[in-house]
Design a protein around this motif. Structure first.
Motif, mmCIF file in Angstrom:
data_model
loop_
_atom_site.group_PDB
_atom_site.id
_atom_site.type_symbol
_atom_site.label_atom_id
_atom_site.label_comp_id
_atom_site.label_asym_id
_atom_site.label_seq_id
_atom_site.Cartn_x
_atom_site.Cartn_y
_atom_site.Cartn_z
ATOM 1 N N THR A 147 23.213 43.295 31.477
ATOM 2 C CA THR A 147 22.549 44.501 30.983
ATOM 3 C C THR A 147 23.414 45.183 29.930
ATOM 4 O O THR A 147 22.927 45.595 28.872
ATOM 5 C CB THR A 147 22.249 45.467 32.145
ATOM 6 N N ARG A 148 24.710 45.280 30.188
ATOM 7 C CA ARG A 148 25.619 45.892 29.222
ATOM 8 C C ARG A 148 25.676 45.089 27.917
ATOM 9 O O ARG A 148 25.820 45.649 26.831
ATOM 10 C CB ARG A 148 27.035 46.012 29.799
ATOM 11 N N LYS A 178 25.773 40.234 41.273
ATOM 12 C CA LYS A 178 25.712 41.637 40.861
ATOM 13 C C LYS A 178 26.558 41.877 39.608
ATOM 14 O O LYS A 178 26.101 42.520 38.656
ATOM 15 C CB LYS A 178 26.175 42.549 41.994
ATOM 16 N N GLU A 179 27.793 41.357 39.614
ATOM 17 C CA GLU A 179 28.679 41.554 38.461
ATOM 18 C C GLU A 179 28.073 40.977 37.183
ATOM 19 O O GLU A 179 28.078 41.628 36.136
ATOM 20 C CB GLU A 179 30.031 40.885 38.709
ATOM 21 N N GLU A 185 24.799 42.967 36.114
ATOM 22 C CA GLU A 185 25.108 44.254 35.486
ATOM 23 C C GLU A 185 25.788 44.071 34.133
ATOM 24 O O GLU A 185 25.514 44.810 33.186
ATOM 25 C CB GLU A 185 25.964 45.094 36.425
#
Length: 182
Positions: free
Chosen positions: A112-113, A105-106, A109
């Motif tokens: 994406t950033r 997850k980290e 995400e």
């Protein structure tokens, strides 16, 4: 009337692009193939101990092969053949230092950033340190690769696609095991 003249060339271009990318889904044999058959020993170079080829599962946000094995310390050539046909199915393969769901997850995400200019690869130092290797982002019909050295210690290492939204379902496990040496 003017828009009708633009539609015909667009449709022809779209049809040409679909046929050039191979547009077909996997055959029944490919869909049921044992993922271990996708891993082959490299016989062409002393520099690479093993070549592993991964592909997406059609136009889904999933890998066709959800696990593969390598031996500790092996030099691995990871090839990703993006056989998807939908333009939104851009993919990469990012191999992590562990198989921890929270890390998936980290990293997903953070990818994406990071954005497209960074191939959706996390830029934060603490997360970059959790990435063993990664392929460049691939467009549908494109093949990308990376060569890396597998960890010396046996264990499970997750891999995922960091294109926005794909990380949640497009995951797998690289097993580092002595059994893979044979």
């Amino acid at each position: 009337m003017r828009s009708r003249h633009l539609i015909v060339p667009f449709l022809l271009l779209l049809a040409l692009a679909a046929t050039a990318c191979g547009g077909s889904e996997s055959s029944p044999d490919e869909a049921t193939a044992d993922p271990s058959t996708e891993t082959t020993q490299s016989e062409t170079s002393g520099e690479v101990d093993r070549t592993v080829t991964l592909k997406p599962k059609g136009n889904e946000m999933k890998y066709r092969q959800t696990e593969f094995s390598v031996a500790p310390g092996e030099t691995v050539r990871l090839v990703f053949e993006n056989t998807a046909t939908s333009p939104s199915m851009q993919h990469n393969v990012v191999i992590l230092t562990s198989n921890d769901e929270a890390l998936f997850k980290e990293v997903g995400e953070a990818g994406t950033r990071a954005g497209s200019t960074n191939d959706y690869i996390p830029q934060e130092d603490n997360l970059r340190a959790q990435v063993l290797a990664y392929t460049p982002m691939s467009q549908p019909g494109e093949t990308v690769e990376v060569t890396f050295t597998a960890p010396e210690e046996p264990g499970e290492h997750g891999y995922l696609c960091t294109f926005p939204g794909h990380w949640a379902t497009m995951q797998g496990t690289m097993m580092v095991t002595e059994d893979a040496a044979a």
